[in-house]
Design an enzyme around this catalytic site. Structure first.
Site, PDB file in Angstrom:
ATOM      1  CG  ASP A  47       6.888   4.544  10.984  1.00 34.16           C
ATOM      2  OD1 ASP A  47       7.422   5.585  11.413  1.00 34.16           O
ATOM      3  OD2 ASP A  47       5.658   4.315  11.065  1.00 34.16           O
ATOM      4  CE  LYS A  81       4.685   6.890  13.390  1.00 33.22           C
ATOM      5  NZ  LYS A  81       4.421   5.480  13.081  1.00 33.22           N
ATOM      6  CG  HIS A 121       0.745   8.343  16.433  1.00 30.58           C
ATOM      7  ND1 HIS A 121       0.938   6.994  16.521  1.00 30.58           N
ATOM      8  CD2 HIS A 121       0.259   8.532  15.190  1.00 30.58           C
ATOM      9  CE1 HIS A 121       0.588   6.406  15.395  1.00 30.58           C
ATOM     10  NE2 HIS A 121       0.164   7.324  14.561  1.00 30.58           N
TER      11      HIS A 121
HETATM   12  N1  LIG Z   1       1.967   8.922  11.668  1.00 33.57           N
HETATM   13  C1  LIG Z   1       0.773   8.553  11.260  1.00 33.57           C
HETATM   14  O1  LIG Z   1      -0.263   9.065  11.719  1.00 33.57           O
HETATM   15  C2  LIG Z   1       0.676   7.493  10.201  1.00 33.57           C
HETATM   16  C3  LIG Z   1      -0.539   7.296   9.519  1.00 33.57           C
HETATM   17  C4  LIG Z   1      -0.581   6.318   8.531  1.00 33.57           C
HETATM   18  C5  LIG Z   1       0.555   5.581   8.238  1.00 33.57           C
HETATM   19  N2  LIG Z   1       1.722   5.785   8.934  1.00 33.57           N
HETATM   20  C6  LIG Z   1       2.952   4.981   8.664  1.00 33.57           C
HETATM   21  O2  LIG Z   1       3.165   4.957   7.267  1.00 33.57           O
HETATM   22  C7  LIG Z   1       3.131   3.618   6.814  1.00 33.57           C
HETATM   23  C8  LIG Z   1       2.576   3.561   5.391  1.00 33.57           C
HETATM   24  O3  LIG Z   1       1.267   4.062   5.323  1.00 33.57           O
HETATM   25  P1  LIG Z   1      -0.007   3.113   5.088  1.00 33.57           P
HETATM   26  O4  LIG Z   1       0.224   1.812   5.789  1.00 33.57           O
HETATM   27  O5  LIG Z   1      -1.177   3.922   5.381  1.00 33.57           O
HETATM   28  O6  LIG Z   1      -0.080   2.882   3.551  1.00 33.57           O
HETATM   29  P2  LIG Z   1       0.898   2.653   2.315  1.00 33.57           P
HETATM   30  O7  LIG Z   1       2.192   2.087   2.675  1.00 33.57           O
HETATM   31  O8  LIG Z   1       0.829   3.920   1.563  1.00 33.57           O
HETATM   32  O9  LIG Z   1       0.037   1.557   1.545  1.00 33.57           O
HETATM   33  C9  LIG Z   1      -0.141   0.268   2.059  1.00 33.57           C
HETATM   34  C10 LIG Z   1      -1.281  -0.411   1.290  1.00 33.57           C
HETATM   35  O10 LIG Z   1      -0.926  -0.522  -0.102  1.00 33.57           O
HETATM   36  C11 LIG Z   1      -0.765  -1.899  -0.464  1.00 33.57           C
HETATM   37  N3  LIG Z   1       0.487  -1.973  -1.238  1.00 33.57           N
HETATM   38  C12 LIG Z   1       1.768  -1.900  -0.755  1.00 33.57           C
HETATM   39  N4  LIG Z   1       2.653  -1.967  -1.758  1.00 33.57           N
HETATM   40  C13 LIG Z   1       1.946  -2.075  -2.912  1.00 33.57           C
HETATM   41  C14 LIG Z   1       2.319  -2.193  -4.274  1.00 33.57           C
HETATM   42  N5  LIG Z   1       3.582  -2.203  -4.647  1.00 33.57           N
HETATM   43  N6  LIG Z   1       1.340  -2.311  -5.204  1.00 33.57           N
HETATM   44  C15 LIG Z   1       0.037  -2.287  -4.823  1.00 33.57           C
HETATM   45  N7  LIG Z   1      -0.380  -2.176  -3.557  1.00 33.57           N
HETATM   46  C16 LIG Z   1       0.563  -2.072  -2.589  1.00 33.57           C
HETATM   47  C17 LIG Z   1      -0.684  -2.667   0.859  1.00 33.57           C
HETATM   48  O11 LIG Z   1      -1.239  -3.947   0.739  1.00 33.57           O
HETATM   49  P3  LIG Z   1      -0.402  -5.298   1.097  1.00 33.57           P
HETATM   50  O12 LIG Z   1       0.121  -5.175   2.491  1.00 33.57           O
HETATM   51  O13 LIG Z   1      -1.414  -6.369   0.943  1.00 33.57           O
HETATM   52  O14 LIG Z   1       0.705  -5.358   0.069  1.00 33.57           O
HETATM   53  C18 LIG Z   1      -1.553  -1.805   1.778  1.00 33.57           C
HETATM   54  O15 LIG Z   1      -2.928  -2.041   1.593  1.00 33.57           O
HETATM   55  C19 LIG Z   1       2.286   2.897   7.867  1.00 33.57           C
HETATM   56  O16 LIG Z   1       2.422   1.500   7.798  1.00 33.57           O
HETATM   57  C20 LIG Z   1       2.809   3.544   9.118  1.00 33.57           C
HETATM   58  O17 LIG Z   1       4.063   2.978   9.472  1.00 33.57           O
HETATM   59  C21 LIG Z   1       1.785   6.743   9.897  1.00 33.57           C
END
Ligand SMILES: NC(=O)c1ccc[n+]([C@@H]2O[C@H](COP(=O)([O-])OP(=O)(O)OC[C@H]3O[C@@H](n4cnc5c(N)ncnc54)[C@H](OP(=O)(O)O)[C@@H]3O)[C@@H](O)[C@H]2O)c1
Length: 308
Positions: A47, A81, A121
């Site tokens: 993504d 997006k 988005h």
């Molecule tokens: N459409 C939208 O508006 C929107 C908004 C937000 C996100 N997204 C998409 O969704 C994806 C995921 O959301 P997100 O990036 O907000 O957050 P997430 O994947 O829920 O969490 C990522 C965070 O958690 C840490 N982490 C990952 N795996 C872990 C584990 N096993 N144990 C402990 N900590 C862990 C990561 O740190 P490290 O990298 O240091 O491991 C990072 O700080 C995004 O990357 C994006 O592609 C879309």
């Protein structure tokens, strides 16, 4: 558990893997290594987004992973997006024509001929949403996007598309985790055959976006709560012999939501990919259902005042 279905249909003949790899906040220069590593671990769904400014790196990682010949483009599911533009932020809102050009530009950066899913988005003003959605419908007809959808849209935004006589989105990517369950929105999506895709599944973890510059001040109080030894996610992690991250991601999959965990740490990437070796019991799912606190923190649906 190994024979559990690991994909769900997002469009006729198009399967979206439940396990996706998120790339928000991965800088362009680091994205190729992270994506190649993730595909090596077993992620088949990636993504990204125009606004993440890492499509070139993501595309390079995908091409490197395909080089060995063990995997073909058709084995991967790639989402990007459209950044719709927001006049309130001094940006020119995209029209139908510039929406079409935007995907061409994303494809050029990614080095791909098509994406598996193209999303708007976020919803900004109404006329703009409809014009952009018409552009996505055209892009699907042109086969540059195998499926099309939206992100951060609420029921009102979806109803507007319906009222305009336009085809409905095939997916809506929103913040979904036990603290933000959005039952009304999810029930609407179910009724209309729209796949909910969960982002920011790991919000309840104390480690969520804890790197310098990644933090969201709103989550500080929540994070201290997550550190408590009696946090429900810690208790379930102990019970199932997995990590809290795995509990949160598995919750989403059992609800039918593809997930997009982001990590630049290979050990966490591996852990986050291990979601089909255990199952949360119905009684525990029922307890998790009680933890809903309403809207999310990454980007409240219907209030697109912050970018994520
Ligand atoms: N459409 C939208 O508006 C929107 C908004 C937000 C996100 N997204 C998409 O969704 C994806 C995921 O959301 P997100 O990036 O907000 O957050 P997430 O994947 O829920 O969490 C990522 C965070 O958690 C840490 N982490 C990952 N795996 C872990 C584990 N096993 N144990 C402990 N900590 C862990 C990561 O740190 P490290 O990298 O240091 O491991 C990072 O700080 C995004 O990357 C994006 O592609 C879309």
């Amino acid at each position: 558990m190994n024979n559990e279905k690991q994909t769900r249909a997002v469009a006729p003949g198009v399967e979206i893997p439940y396990l996706g790899f998120g790339t928000y906040l991965i800088p362009d220069g680091e994205a190729a290594v992270a994506v190649r590593e993730a595909i090596g671990i077993g992620y088949r769904h990636i993504d990204t987004a125009e606004v993440y400014e890492n499509e070139a790196g993501v595309g390079a990682g995908i091409r490197q992973a395909l080089q060995g010949g063990a995997l073909a483009r058709g084995d991967l599911f790639v989402t990007t997006k459209l950044w719709p533009g927001n006049a309130a932020w001094g940006q020119a809102p995209k029209t139908t024509a510039s929406t079409i050009t935007s995907l061409d530009e994303s494809l050029a950066r990614l080095g791909l001929d098509y994406v598996d899913l193209y999303l708007i988005h976020a919803p900004f003003d109404r006329e703009q949403r409809l014009a952009q959605w018409r552009g996505l419908v055209t892009l699907r007809e042109q086969k540059k996007a195998r499926s099309i959808g939206v992100s951060n849209f609420n029921v009102t935004h979806l109803e507007e598309l319906k009222a305009a006589g336009l085809p409905l989105p095939q997916a809506n990517q929103v913040e979904l985790h036990p603290w933000s369950q959005k039952p009304q929105l999810v029930s609407y999506l179910d009724q209309h055959g729209i796949v909910p895709i969960a982002y920011s599944s790991l919000v309840p973890l104390s480690t969520w976006r804890s790197a310098p510059g990644h933090d969201s001040a709103k989550t500080d109080a929540m994070k201290s709560e997550s550190r408590r030894e009696d946090s429900p996610f810690k208790l379930l992690a102990r019970k199932y012999g997995v990590s809290e991250a795995q509990v949160l991601l598995r919750w989403a999959i059992q609800k039918g939501y593809p997930v997009l965990p982001k990590s630049i740490n290979p050990e966490r990437m591996r852990q986050n990919a291990d979601l089909f070796s255990f199952r949360i019991e119905a009684s525990d799912m029922a307890e998790l259902a009680k933890l809903d606190r309403g809207d999310g923190v990454a980007w409240p649906v219907g209030d697109p005042t912050r970018a994520a």
